[in-house]
Design a protein around this motif. Sequence first.
Motif, PDB file in Angstrom:
ATOM      1  N   SER A  76      42.075  26.734  45.725  1.00  0.00           N
ATOM      2  CA  SER A  76      41.858  26.570  44.287  1.00  0.00           C
ATOM      3  C   SER A  76      43.000  27.249  43.532  1.00  0.00           C
ATOM      4  O   SER A  76      43.713  28.076  44.094  1.00  0.00           O
ATOM      5  CB  SER A  76      40.510  27.169  43.862  1.00  0.00           C
ATOM      6  OG  SER A  76      40.505  28.548  44.113  1.00  0.00           O
ATOM      7  N   ASP A  77      43.150  26.894  42.281  1.00  0.00           N
ATOM      8  CA  ASP A  77      44.209  27.481  41.466  1.00  0.00           C
ATOM      9  C   ASP A  77      43.921  28.959  41.200  1.00  0.00           C
ATOM     10  O   ASP A  77      42.768  29.356  41.033  1.00  0.00           O
ATOM     11  CB  ASP A  77      44.317  26.772  40.113  1.00  0.00           C
ATOM     12  CG  ASP A  77      44.707  25.316  40.248  1.00  0.00           C
ATOM     13  OD1 ASP A  77      45.067  24.891  41.356  1.00  0.00           O
ATOM     14  OD2 ASP A  77      44.664  24.591  39.240  1.00  0.00           O
ATOM     15  N   ILE A  78      44.989  29.765  41.175  1.00  0.00           N
ATOM     16  CA  ILE A  78      44.875  31.166  40.792  1.00  0.00           C
ATOM     17  C   ILE A  78      45.916  31.437  39.713  1.00  0.00           C
ATOM     18  O   ILE A  78      46.885  30.688  39.570  1.00  0.00           O
ATOM     19  CB  ILE A  78      45.052  32.126  41.990  1.00  0.00           C
ATOM     20  CG1 ILE A  78      46.370  31.874  42.726  1.00  0.00           C
ATOM     21  CG2 ILE A  78      43.871  32.042  42.927  1.00  0.00           C
ATOM     22  CD1 ILE A  78      46.644  32.852  43.848  1.00  0.00           C
ATOM     23  N   TYR A  79      45.707  32.506  38.964  1.00  0.00           N
ATOM     24  CA  TYR A  79      46.548  32.765  37.793  1.00  0.00           C
ATOM     25  C   TYR A  79      47.072  34.195  37.832  1.00  0.00           C
ATOM     26  O   TYR A  79      46.334  35.122  38.132  1.00  0.00           O
ATOM     27  CB  TYR A  79      45.743  32.544  36.515  1.00  0.00           C
ATOM     28  CG  TYR A  79      45.088  31.187  36.480  1.00  0.00           C
ATOM     29  CD1 TYR A  79      45.789  30.074  36.032  1.00  0.00           C
ATOM     30  CD2 TYR A  79      43.775  31.010  36.921  1.00  0.00           C
ATOM     31  CE1 TYR A  79      45.200  28.825  36.023  1.00  0.00           C
ATOM     32  CE2 TYR A  79      43.184  29.773  36.909  1.00  0.00           C
ATOM     33  CZ  TYR A  79      43.903  28.681  36.459  1.00  0.00           C
ATOM     34  OH  TYR A  79      43.319  27.444  36.455  1.00  0.00           O
ATOM     35  N   PHE A  80      48.364  34.315  37.514  1.00  0.00           N
ATOM     36  CA  PHE A  80      48.953  35.632  37.317  1.00  0.00           C
ATOM     37  C   PHE A  80      49.692  35.604  35.987  1.00  0.00           C
ATOM     38  O   PHE A  80      50.701  34.906  35.847  1.00  0.00           O
ATOM     39  CB  PHE A  80      49.921  36.010  38.444  1.00  0.00           C
ATOM     40  CG  PHE A  80      50.578  37.332  38.199  1.00  0.00           C
ATOM     41  CD1 PHE A  80      49.879  38.498  38.441  1.00  0.00           C
ATOM     42  CD2 PHE A  80      51.847  37.417  37.664  1.00  0.00           C
ATOM     43  CE1 PHE A  80      50.454  39.725  38.184  1.00  0.00           C
ATOM     44  CE2 PHE A  80      52.429  38.639  37.399  1.00  0.00           C
ATOM     45  CZ  PHE A  80      51.731  39.795  37.656  1.00  0.00           C
ATOM     46  N   LYS A  81      49.147  36.331  35.028  1.00  0.00           N
ATOM     47  CA  LYS A  81      49.708  36.404  33.669  1.00  0.00           C
ATOM     48  C   LYS A  81      49.992  34.995  33.139  1.00  0.00           C
ATOM     49  O   LYS A  81      49.070  34.244  32.905  1.00  0.00           O
ATOM     50  CB  LYS A  81      50.968  37.277  33.643  1.00  0.00           C
ATOM     51  CG  LYS A  81      50.789  38.664  34.218  1.00  0.00           C
ATOM     52  CD  LYS A  81      50.153  39.603  33.251  1.00  0.00           C
ATOM     53  CE  LYS A  81      50.038  40.987  33.869  1.00  0.00           C
ATOM     54  NZ  LYS A  81      49.810  42.029  32.973  1.00  0.00           N
ATOM     55  N   ASN A  82      51.276  34.619  33.013  1.00  0.00           N
ATOM     56  CA  ASN A  82      51.625  33.313  32.447  1.00  0.00           C
ATOM     57  C   ASN A  82      51.891  32.260  33.520  1.00  0.00           C
ATOM     58  O   ASN A  82      52.333  31.163  33.200  1.00  0.00           O
ATOM     59  CB  ASN A  82      52.859  33.455  31.559  1.00  0.00           C
ATOM     60  CG  ASN A  82      54.066  33.971  32.328  1.00  0.00           C
ATOM     61  OD1 ASN A  82      53.940  34.394  33.468  1.00  0.00           O
ATOM     62  ND2 ASN A  82      55.212  33.944  31.695  1.00  0.00           N
ATOM     63  N   GLN A  83      51.641  32.569  34.791  1.00  0.00           N
ATOM     64  CA  GLN A  83      51.902  31.633  35.880  1.00  0.00           C
ATOM     65  C   GLN A  83      50.606  31.100  36.466  1.00  0.00           C
ATOM     66  O   GLN A  83      49.664  31.859  36.672  1.00  0.00           O
ATOM     67  CB  GLN A  83      52.688  32.313  37.003  1.00  0.00           C
ATOM     68  CG  GLN A  83      54.042  32.828  36.604  1.00  0.00           C
ATOM     69  CD  GLN A  83      54.752  33.458  37.784  1.00  0.00           C
ATOM     70  OE1 GLN A  83      54.755  32.913  38.880  1.00  0.00           O
ATOM     71  NE2 GLN A  83      55.346  34.623  37.567  1.00  0.00           N
TER      72      GLN A  83
END
Length: 188
Positions: free
Chosen positions: A65-72
């Motif tokens: 699944s998608d994961i998020y780091f700050k603006n990425q």
Amino acid sequence: MKQKLILFLMFILIAAPSIAATDFATLYENTQVPDFELVHNLDPYQNEDYQKYAYAPYPLFRLSSDIYFKNQTVPAGYYILTPRNMKGRDYVFFKEAGKVKYIIPVVKKELVPVDFYHNNLPTPKYTKWQKFQKNFSKKFYTVFRNSSKKAPAPQSYIVTENVENNLYLIMLYYGETKYYMVFQANKY
């Protein structure tokens, strides 16, 4: 054997409270987005690694699944995880088809316990014939590997963990070092 068990238990008693006491939400908030870009998204040390090791030295990681780091946003897919030290800080490169797609900072770095790989990596069971073949091929190829001066790739292992409501922790064990990365599960 008893000494190794005692060392492992001591490590658990010492390391477990420090892992539980770590505030990953604060680490995530304090972590800075990388302030550099790579030329043509190429890892500058990739050629050295492929010349040094007998085969690709980095683990393949599958995100479901998608994961998020700050603006990425790191979308689901297959990535080769490559730890690097750039500008005095530690990062993990998420590579796809030989190009660096995402550069994620490491929030915490530790040494891997002594017997970790032996205890956690599966060891296949071989028949007598398979053992003979494996030993013969190991001896045979050692002659050629030694003449080419290529080293075997470091051992690696990846663990993911849900640490808080919306935060995921990815721990990359690579060689003698353990790298922690924190991501958000949902982008709000």
